[in-house]
Design a protein around this motif. Sequence first.
Motif, short mmCIF file in Angstrom:
data_model
loop_
_atom_site.label_atom_id
_atom_site.label_comp_id
_atom_site.label_asym_id
_atom_site.label_seq_id
_atom_site.Cartn_x
_atom_site.Cartn_y
_atom_site.Cartn_z
N LYS A 202 13.94 3.28 48.85
CA LYS A 202 13.01 3.51 47.75
C LYS A 202 12.95 5.00 47.38
O LYS A 202 13.08 5.87 48.22
CB LYS A 202 11.62 3.04 48.18
CG LYS A 202 10.60 3.00 47.06
CD LYS A 202 9.34 2.26 47.51
CE LYS A 202 8.21 2.39 46.53
NZ LYS A 202 8.49 1.84 45.21
N ASP A 203 12.78 5.22 46.11
CA ASP A 203 12.57 6.59 45.61
C ASP A 203 11.07 6.89 45.73
O ASP A 203 10.26 6.37 44.97
CB ASP A 203 13.02 6.66 44.14
CG ASP A 203 12.88 8.07 43.57
OD1 ASP A 203 12.18 8.89 44.19
OD2 ASP A 203 13.46 8.33 42.50
N TRP A 204 10.71 7.74 46.69
CA TRP A 204 9.29 7.99 46.97
C TRP A 204 8.69 9.09 46.11
O TRP A 204 7.53 9.44 46.26
CB TRP A 204 9.10 8.33 48.45
CG TRP A 204 9.35 7.15 49.34
CD1 TRP A 204 10.47 6.91 50.08
CD2 TRP A 204 8.48 6.02 49.56
NE1 TRP A 204 10.35 5.71 50.75
CE2 TRP A 204 9.14 5.15 50.44
CE3 TRP A 204 7.21 5.68 49.09
CZ2 TRP A 204 8.57 3.95 50.87
CZ3 TRP A 204 6.65 4.48 49.51
CH2 TRP A 204 7.33 3.64 50.39
N ARG A 205 9.52 9.65 45.21
CA ARG A 205 8.99 10.72 44.37
C ARG A 205 7.82 10.27 43.52
O ARG A 205 6.93 11.04 43.19
CB ARG A 205 10.07 11.26 43.43
CG ARG A 205 10.95 12.28 44.05
CD ARG A 205 12.06 12.65 43.12
NE ARG A 205 12.93 11.51 42.82
CZ ARG A 205 13.99 11.57 42.04
NH1 ARG A 205 14.28 12.69 41.43
NH2 ARG A 205 14.75 10.51 41.84
N ASP A 209 4.20 11.09 47.80
CA ASP A 209 5.16 11.94 48.50
C ASP A 209 5.79 13.00 47.59
O ASP A 209 6.39 13.95 48.06
CB ASP A 209 6.26 11.08 49.12
CG ASP A 209 5.63 9.99 49.97
OD1 ASP A 209 5.08 10.32 51.00
OD2 ASP A 209 5.64 8.81 49.54
N VAL B 114 15.93 14.29 47.06
CA VAL B 114 14.63 14.42 46.38
C VAL B 114 13.78 13.15 46.43
O VAL B 114 12.56 13.22 46.26
CB VAL B 114 14.81 14.85 44.91
CG1 VAL B 114 15.34 16.27 44.82
CG2 VAL B 114 15.74 13.88 44.17
N ASP B 115 14.45 12.00 46.67
CA ASP B 115 13.69 10.75 46.67
C ASP B 115 13.19 10.36 48.06
O ASP B 115 12.59 9.31 48.23
CB ASP B 115 14.53 9.61 46.07
CG ASP B 115 15.92 9.54 46.66
OD1 ASP B 115 16.25 10.40 47.49
OD2 ASP B 115 16.68 8.62 46.30
N ALA B 116 13.45 11.21 49.07
CA ALA B 116 13.04 10.88 50.44
C ALA B 116 11.54 11.00 50.62
O ALA B 116 10.86 11.71 49.87
CB ALA B 116 13.75 11.82 51.42
N LYS B 117 11.05 10.28 51.61
CA LYS B 117 9.61 10.30 51.89
C LYS B 117 9.32 11.38 52.93
O LYS B 117 9.79 11.29 54.06
CB LYS B 117 9.21 8.94 52.46
CG LYS B 117 7.74 8.68 52.60
CD LYS B 117 7.55 7.25 53.10
CE LYS B 117 6.11 6.88 53.28
NZ LYS B 117 5.29 7.02 52.10
N PRO B 118 8.61 12.43 52.57
CA PRO B 118 8.29 13.46 53.56
C PRO B 118 7.30 12.94 54.60
O PRO B 118 6.53 12.01 54.31
CB PRO B 118 7.68 14.58 52.74
CG PRO B 118 7.33 13.99 51.43
CD PRO B 118 8.01 12.68 51.26
#
Lengths: 221, 290
Positions: A202-205, A209, B114-118
């Motif tokens: 999943k894209d968490w942007r 997050d 950029v789409d990772a969950k921090p």
Amino acid sequence: MITAERKPLDEIIDYIKPFSRILLVGCNECVTVCAAGGRKEVGLLSSALQMAFMKEGKVLDVKELTLERQCDPEYVEELVPLIDQVDAVVSMACGCGVQEVAKRFKEKPVFPAVNTKFMGASERQGVWAERCQGCGDCVLGMTGGICPVARCSKRLLNGPCGGSSNGKCEINPEVDCAWQLIWDRLKSLGIEKTYEEIVPAKDWRTSRDGGPRKIIREDLA
Amino acid sequence: MSFQKQLSSGEFVVLAEMNTPKGVDISEMVTNARKIKERVDGAIIPDMDNGVMRMSALAGGVLMRQQGIEPIIHVYGRDRNRMAIQGDLLAAHVLGIQNLLVVHGEEMSYGDHVDAKPVDDLDELGIIRAIQSLQEGVDMAGFDLKGSPNFTVGCMIKPFADDTALDQELEKAQGKISAGAQFVIFPPVFDLERLSAFVQKAKSLGVPIISTVFLLKTVGIARYMATYEPGVFISEDLIKRLRRAPDREMEGVILAGETIKALRELCQGVRIVTLGWEHRLPAILDYAGL
């Protein structure tokens, strides 16, 4: 709705101990529906606080007001005539409402009287359950209208895990396995094939997050 | 002598930053390490620096040890929760890594995933406190450890553009030192007069101060940093010097070497940052007289 639960009385008393005049502000929206911070709860908390102060030989003057919505600056303005008559504000709204009041009245301490919990729905009288985490990229269209992000304990997008047993989650026998619910729903809709599609990472942007989020509607702003 | 002993004896330490590869081909990293062995006191191994996914610092640290260089590995909270951080710290000790540098992970949006969950379960102070707890033989949940690790822990001072910002950074650093940090690393400052004043002020921290020397690879980078990172104090004269040099790349190397020499008088050590140009480290050390 946004759900909330009232904080323990002692914690609220700790906040307001130094003051003798407070404004207790309820909200007529979500926290009224989940019976945490509406007009009725404002009345109950007001009495409880005054009694607690009396037991200590002190007097607490409580002004009560329940706004239509605390997360809307327009309604928060209704507090203006009362704000100079109090030392502090105690808000029974969700975190959004508390922050709106704090933003508007910078010179007054503002304390929360509830713990904001989650976005959920009413399962039956007195029971609310989490339904949405506001991930910003809704997957309900692929999962039969049941959210794995909010309802699967591991937020699996390709579930279930090995902890699913008799339709329940391993963390608690009271918790439904979201992926069992999803499978049952897809089956009843006759679209089990959907289950076989592998959902990519999943894209968490779009979720929290990516940092604090904001919606700007150019057509309305 | 170990890095820890050098620090406590007040000796000047030379640390080279060595990036791990994006992949499993370690040949370049190992070759570069071999060339500086015996010439530096340690190698700092960044972990996913600038938010770019690479081989982890834990493995990089072990590789450095295998080459005979004492590693100092980055630890940060963006990509690991308290379970993973503690587990990796125990692993680091067992694998012979004795030094940690607790850093702030770059925002995910600035990196290459950029789409990772921090994660951000622990901040820098939280990590330092976790390290202290492990050293005392107890994990963050209060359970006893079977054998406790031992580390030398450092922390970073973020770039600052004036005294007020430095004061704030020093206050934060003081908190980290109270929690267990034993040395601090200063950001790059090219104006040595200013740096001298900053370091004097930072001496109140009471721990060794290691300054950063940043290799200016191109005039473009120098100009970019001068414009967008006022805290580095890159002057127009310095940019002119690079621009007019017959061999600009070499001029950056010479400048880095000269800066290291000058820093000997100012602080207790230097961190050389080349951002992927580790093959230039031997030349920088030559010009530094090391």
